[in-house]
Write an enzyme that holds these catalytic residues in place. Structure first.
Site, mmCIF file in Angstrom:
data_model
loop_
_atom_site.group_PDB
_atom_site.id
_atom_site.type_symbol
_atom_site.label_atom_id
_atom_site.label_comp_id
_atom_site.label_asym_id
_atom_site.label_seq_id
_atom_site.Cartn_x
_atom_site.Cartn_y
_atom_site.Cartn_z
ATOM 1 N N THR A 14 30.506 44.904 51.591
ATOM 2 C CA THR A 14 30.867 45.559 50.342
ATOM 3 C C THR A 14 29.634 45.750 49.474
ATOM 4 O O THR A 14 28.632 45.045 49.646
ATOM 5 C CB THR A 14 31.915 44.722 49.567
ATOM 6 O OG1 THR A 14 32.337 45.447 48.400
ATOM 7 C CG2 THR A 14 31.334 43.389 49.131
ATOM 8 N N HIS A 15 29.729 46.704 48.553
ATOM 9 C CA HIS A 15 28.704 46.900 47.528
ATOM 10 C C HIS A 15 29.291 46.554 46.160
ATOM 11 O O HIS A 15 28.688 46.826 45.128
ATOM 12 C CB HIS A 15 28.203 48.343 47.538
ATOM 13 C CG HIS A 15 27.303 48.667 48.699
ATOM 14 N ND1 HIS A 15 27.721 48.588 50.018
ATOM 15 C CD2 HIS A 15 26.004 49.058 48.753
ATOM 16 C CE1 HIS A 15 26.726 48.934 50.820
ATOM 17 N NE2 HIS A 15 25.675 49.213 50.080
ATOM 18 N N LYS A 19 34.323 42.096 44.408
ATOM 19 C CA LYS A 19 34.926 41.742 45.690
ATOM 20 C C LYS A 19 34.139 40.614 46.355
ATOM 21 O O LYS A 19 34.729 39.714 46.957
ATOM 22 C CB LYS A 19 34.993 42.963 46.609
ATOM 23 C CG LYS A 19 35.654 42.685 47.942
ATOM 24 C CD LYS A 19 35.807 43.946 48.789
ATOM 25 C CE LYS A 19 36.874 44.857 48.243
ATOM 26 N NZ LYS A 19 37.174 45.972 49.172
ATOM 27 N N ASP A 75 40.008 46.167 54.399
ATOM 28 C CA ASP A 75 40.493 47.500 54.055
ATOM 29 C C ASP A 75 41.941 47.330 53.625
ATOM 30 O O ASP A 75 42.700 46.594 54.282
ATOM 31 C CB ASP A 75 40.396 48.474 55.238
ATOM 32 C CG ASP A 75 40.446 49.926 54.765
ATOM 33 O OD1 ASP A 75 39.558 50.308 53.978
ATOM 34 O OD2 ASP A 75 41.365 50.664 55.155
ATOM 35 N N PHE A 166 45.186 46.417 38.652
ATOM 36 C CA PHE A 166 44.343 47.601 38.828
ATOM 37 C C PHE A 166 44.965 48.451 39.925
ATOM 38 O O PHE A 166 45.909 48.042 40.603
ATOM 39 C CB PHE A 166 42.906 47.204 39.195
ATOM 40 C CG PHE A 166 42.799 46.382 40.443
ATOM 41 C CD1 PHE A 166 42.634 46.980 41.685
ATOM 42 C CD2 PHE A 166 42.868 44.996 40.383
ATOM 43 C CE1 PHE A 166 42.550 46.226 42.843
ATOM 44 C CE2 PHE A 166 42.776 44.224 41.531
ATOM 45 C CZ PHE A 166 42.617 44.839 42.751
ATOM 46 N N LYS A 189 49.842 36.546 41.096
ATOM 47 C CA LYS A 189 49.660 37.745 41.912
ATOM 48 C C LYS A 189 48.804 37.436 43.142
ATOM 49 O O LYS A 189 49.151 37.805 44.264
ATOM 50 C CB LYS A 189 49.005 38.867 41.102
ATOM 51 C CG LYS A 189 48.702 40.105 41.950
ATOM 52 C CD LYS A 189 47.602 40.949 41.366
ATOM 53 C CE LYS A 189 47.078 41.919 42.418
ATOM 54 N NZ LYS A 189 45.968 42.759 41.929
#
EC number: 3.6.1.66
Length: 208
Positions: A14-15, A19, A75, A166, A189
């Site tokens: 990831t960038h 995350k 993903d 989000f 959540k």
């Protein structure tokens, strides 16, 4: 038996700093040091797959090959039963603005509205059942890999409710709850989310 990660360094494909932090906290109890593909200057591969598994593996394999050490990618997305599983792997794409719309970022309200509009076009009796999906893929530089799939079933509501989530969270009501993901306490959540489900499966096989 599936190959095990063990402790040591792991490249998160990831960038996104958020995350990286989230995954790093989940893996910290197991002695895993997480670094991001972005911090190593690795490019983001084109996600050309048509399934969550394919795209997660594309990202994991690219990071593993680029860094030379084991990599983890995820993903995820929303699938709606009445829309034949859409938006699916295109979940984020449905929120993308075009260059002529000004802001190049994502417009999640637009994306939620697109889903709702398509459901309404199917009539009042259309099923509102849906699920969030998450696939975690681990890839080793020698080509070996492991995949873990998580799922959070629920239904869609309209209009959007809540401010703590989000993406599509404001219209997603998880199974067994009356609140949307965006109305739930973040800890609750995360406890019931599709990513939590996938991580539980990963931990059970890799660290149990």
């Amino acid at each position: 038996m599936t190959r095990r990660l063990g402790s040591g360094r792991l490249v998160i494909a990831t960038h996104n700093a958020g995350k990286l932090k989230e995954i790093g906290l989940l893996l910290d109890p197991y002695g895993v040091e997480c670094i991001s593909a972005g911090s190593l200057g690795l490019p983001e591969p084109a996600e050309t797959g048509t399934t969550f598994v394919q795209n997660a593996l594309i990202k994991a394999r690219a990071a593993a090959e680029g860094a030379g050490i084991v990599s983890l990618a995820d993903d995820s997305g929303l699938s709606v039963d009445a829309l034949d599983g859409r938006p699916g792997v295109y979940t984020a794409d449905w929120a993308e603005r075009q260059w002529f719309e000004g802001d190049p970022g994502r417009d999640w309200f637009m994306a939620m509205g697109k889903v709702e509009g398509m459901l309404q076009a199917k009539g009042a009796d259309a099923s509102r059942a849906c699920a969030f999906h998450c696939v975690l893929a681990i890839a080793w530089p020698d080509g070996e890999y492991a995949v873990y799939e998580g799922r959070a079933p629920g239904t869609l509501t309209w209009p959007p409710r809540g401010t703590m989530g989000f993406g599509y969270d404001p219209v997603f009501v998880p199974e067994g709850y009356g609140q949307t993901f965006a109305e739930l306490d973040p800890e609750e959540k995360h406890r019931i989310s599709h990513r939590a489900d996938a991580f539980a499966r990963l931990v059970a096989e890799q660290f149990a």
